[in-house]
Design a protein around this motif. Sequence first.
Motif, short mmCIF file in Angstrom:
data_model
loop_
_atom_site.label_atom_id
_atom_site.label_comp_id
_atom_site.label_asym_id
_atom_site.label_seq_id
_atom_site.Cartn_x
_atom_site.Cartn_y
_atom_site.Cartn_z
N CYS A 14 0.84 -1.19 0.00
CA CYS A 14 0.00 0.00 0.00
C CYS A 14 0.88 1.25 0.00
N LYS A 15 0.29 2.35 -0.35
CA LYS A 15 0.99 3.63 -0.42
C LYS A 15 1.62 3.98 0.92
N LYS A 16 0.96 3.65 2.01
CA LYS A 16 1.47 3.94 3.35
C LYS A 16 2.80 3.23 3.60
N GLU A 17 2.90 1.96 3.19
CA GLU A 17 4.15 1.20 3.36
C GLU A 17 5.27 1.81 2.54
N ILE A 18 4.96 2.22 1.33
CA ILE A 18 5.97 2.81 0.45
C ILE A 18 6.43 4.15 1.00
N ASP A 19 5.51 4.97 1.46
CA ASP A 19 5.87 6.27 2.04
C ASP A 19 6.72 6.09 3.29
N SER A 20 6.38 5.11 4.11
CA SER A 20 7.15 4.84 5.33
C SER A 20 8.58 4.47 5.00
N PHE A 56 11.34 -3.08 -3.84
CA PHE A 56 10.75 -2.69 -2.56
C PHE A 56 11.21 -3.63 -1.45
N ASN A 57 11.10 -4.94 -1.68
CA ASN A 57 11.48 -5.91 -0.65
C ASN A 57 12.96 -5.83 -0.31
N ALA A 58 13.81 -5.66 -1.32
CA ALA A 58 15.25 -5.56 -1.08
C ALA A 58 15.58 -4.30 -0.30
N LEU A 59 14.97 -3.17 -0.69
CA LEU A 59 15.24 -1.92 0.01
C LEU A 59 14.72 -1.98 1.44
N ASP A 60 13.62 -2.63 1.66
CA ASP A 60 13.09 -2.81 3.02
C ASP A 60 14.09 -3.58 3.88
N ARG A 61 14.64 -4.65 3.34
CA ARG A 61 15.64 -5.44 4.08
C ARG A 61 16.89 -4.63 4.35
#
Length: 77
Positions: A14-20, A56-61
């Motif tokens: 969701c947009k909220k996860e991406i913004d976070s 997204f998943n890689a950047l989150d990690r």
Amino acid sequence: MEKNNNVLTNGLKCKKEIDSLEQRLQYGDYTTLGAALSCSPDAAKKRFVRGNVEAFNALDRIITNREELVKDLQNNI
């Protein structure tokens, strides 16, 4: 023009996860992402901005591991 929320990460995030995640970015994160995705930092950033789920998943990690490492080092010093 703002992206449609359904287009981002094919609706998987969701947009909220991406913004976070964007708020937690620091200098060098896109360089590390580029190395992880075997591309240039600019291409890695574009993949993330365009909603690529792998990016997204890689950047989150990357960000989560960096934050945990800093926290751990600060507690041990």
